[in-house]
Design an enzyme around this catalytic site. Structure first.
Site, PDB file in Angstrom:
ATOM      1  CG  ASP A 132      25.178  25.927  26.190  1.00 45.63           C
ATOM      2  OD1 ASP A 132      24.905  25.008  26.756  1.00 45.63           O
ATOM      3  OD2 ASP A 132      24.511  26.698  25.877  1.00 45.63           O
ATOM      4  CB  VAL A 137      18.879  33.593  16.696  1.00 40.33           C
ATOM      5  CG1 VAL A 137      19.341  33.581  15.547  1.00 40.33           C
ATOM      6  CG2 VAL A 137      19.904  33.009  17.673  1.00 40.33           C
ATOM      7  CE  LYS A 183      23.776  34.250  21.229  1.00 35.93           C
ATOM      8  NZ  LYS A 183      24.480  33.248  21.425  1.00 35.93           N
ATOM      9  N   GLY A 190      15.012  31.912  16.882  1.00 34.79           N
ATOM     10  CA  GLY A 190      15.553  31.071  18.069  1.00 34.79           C
ATOM     11  C   GLY A 190      15.657  31.931  19.243  1.00 34.79           C
TER      12      GLY A 190
END
Length: 475
Positions: free
Chosen positions: A271, A160, A174, A153
């Site tokens: 978020d 990630v 991450k 990701g």
């Protein structure tokens, strides 16, 4: 007389025999030897490239022929190699010292010493932290040197990677893009808070690494992808029934309620979006990516901050005032709830202008009584779920209210969704107008809710800004 031939009784009767020519039975020179005649005898000499005493000659090995040259070359090479070894060792030692200094520098700049102190302090408290501080080598090995094939990701805050720790534990690592070193203390607080969050629907933060230029965060690995992938893939979306979607919504709402009301200090995610909601194999929701999250001081209800979030999910009021509060998460959650109902993306510039913003299009469609036109085809509509859908739609409308004060709290949202899952009619208390009970079916009376949407309409440009901050406003 040996070596002579002739009559010894005559003067000059004895003559030397040239054994090199007249090779008698006692001739002892080797076949390849060079014979040299001498007075009364002879000598045998081995030719070049041979060794021996003349009576026996053996051909020399080519390496032996040039052994002196090789010896000199070998000695020279040995000396040169020794110099290279010494220089290489010195250079390696220098690089190790340099790397060690860099790691210590990054560790200190990233707040490692402060974090260690805080962790030590927490050990004696009732909320023991389980966070682990990983070394850079551990995470490099876990990700095979951060191999691009391990990327699972990417987002505005970093990349990630899927990693395998030495105990074969699968983790998500991450790697952030940037970090604001002026907010290290804030970052430390957030790491500590999230490391102590014990909620089944929050992706667990296992630890971090502070020896690199930007911190690395280690999370539990969730295997079934994001909610966004499941909603916007036709095959996967067909497996998401209305009940599963509402359960995901309830679980997500429960997390936000927990962060706002139970965590201390409270946390604003900032978020919330379908990409940041992961699903495990049983479609259980796991809220992730606290890269934009902020801790709210105990004496404040809102924070003045630069706008940060994702296009399509941003709270219009926050965008206009720069005042961040818990109701900003409520708005973003409302967009996710509409995504669950419609299967549409929060923002899509490929759609007609009036349909690009899902939030605005949803509000407009409900106001016009056209909800069924935008419901996801995978949601089976019938009389058994009409009331349930009506209540969820009204809840989504309340979350998307342009005025933050008129939105419900996440605690209220979570309670209503949980009650709906338990088949309790908790939403009936908010049915203030009889027209809210009208049918959803097209061709009959249209569903309308008792809100004046002239007060709720939003400027089409009010959610088209996506402003990013350096790394920790959170992680």
């Amino acid at each position: 007389m040996q070596g002579y031939d002739g009559n010894p009784y005559l003067k000059d009767g004895c003559q030397d025999i040239d054994e090199c020519i007249d090779r008698k039975s006692d001739y002892r020179c080797a076949k390849d030897a060079i014979c040299q005649n001498t007075e009364g005898s002879y000598t045998c000499i081995c030719p070049p490239d041979f060794s021996g005493n003349g009576t026996v000659c053996n051909r020399d090995n080519p390496q032996r022929i040039t052994q002196n040259i090789y010896f000199v070359l070998g000695a020279t090479a040995g000396v040169a190699f020794a110099i290279i070894i010494v220089f290489g060792w010195s250079y390696t030692a220098f690089q190790r010292r340099k790397m060690s200094k860099m790691k210590k520098k990054f560790f200190q700049e990233n707040g490692g010493l402060v974090l260690q102190q805080r962790l030590t302090r927490e050990e004696g408290s009732s909320h023991n932290s389980t966070i682990k501080i990983f070394t850079a080598e551990e995470l490099e090995k876990a990700t095979n040197g951060f191999d691009k094939d391990r990327v699972v990701g990417q987002g505005g805050f970093g990349t990630v990677y899927k990693g395998y720790l030495k105990d074969n534990c699968i983790v998500a690592i991450k790697k952030s893009k940037v970090i604001d070193r002026n907010q290290i203390e804030q970052f430390i607080n957030e790491v500590l808070v999230l490391s102590q969050v014990n909620h089944r629907n929050v992706v667990k933060l296992l630890g971090c690494c502070l020896e690199t230029e930007v911190p690395l965060l280690v999370y539990e690995f969730i295997s079934n992808g994001t909610l966004s992938e499941h909603l916007h893939d036709k095959l996967k979306a067909s497996n998401l029934s209305l009940d599963i979607r509402l359960r995901v919504a309830a679980e997500t709402a429960g997390v936000l309620s927990y962060l706002h009301s139970a965590a201390y200090p409270p946390i604003i995610h900032r978020d919330i979006k379908s990409v940041n909601i992961l699903l495990d194999k049983t479609y259980t929701a796991k809220v992730s990516d606290f890269g934009a999250s902020r801790l709210v001081p105990a004496d404040q209800t809102e924070l003045s901050t630069l706008v940060q979030g994702t296009l399509g999910y941003l709270d219009p009021e926050y965008l206009q005032t720069n005042q961040l509060n818990e109701k900003s998460d409520v708005y973003s959650f409302g967009v996710v709830l509409v995504e669950l109902l419609t299967g549409r993306k929060a923002l899509c510039f490929e759609r007609p202008a009036e349909e690009r913003s899902l939030a605005q299009y949803f509000v407009s469609s409900v106001e016009k009584g056209l909800l069924l036109d935008i419901l996801d085809d995978n949601i089976v509509y019938d009389k058994t779920n009409e009331e349930k859908l009506k209540n969820v739609v009204k809840l989504a409308q309340r979350c998307l209210n342009v005025k933050g004060d008129e939105r419900p709290t996440m605690k209220e949202v979570a309670a209503e969704l949980e009650a709906g899952l338990r088949l309790k009619c908790s939403w009936a208390e908010t049915d203030r107008h009889s027209e809210e009970k009208e049918s959803l079916l097209p061709g009959t009376q249209r569903l309308r809710f008792g809100y004046e949407y002239s007060e709720h309409s939003t400027d089409a440009d009010s959610i088209t800004s996506h402003v990013t901050l350096p790394f920790p406003g959170g992680r």
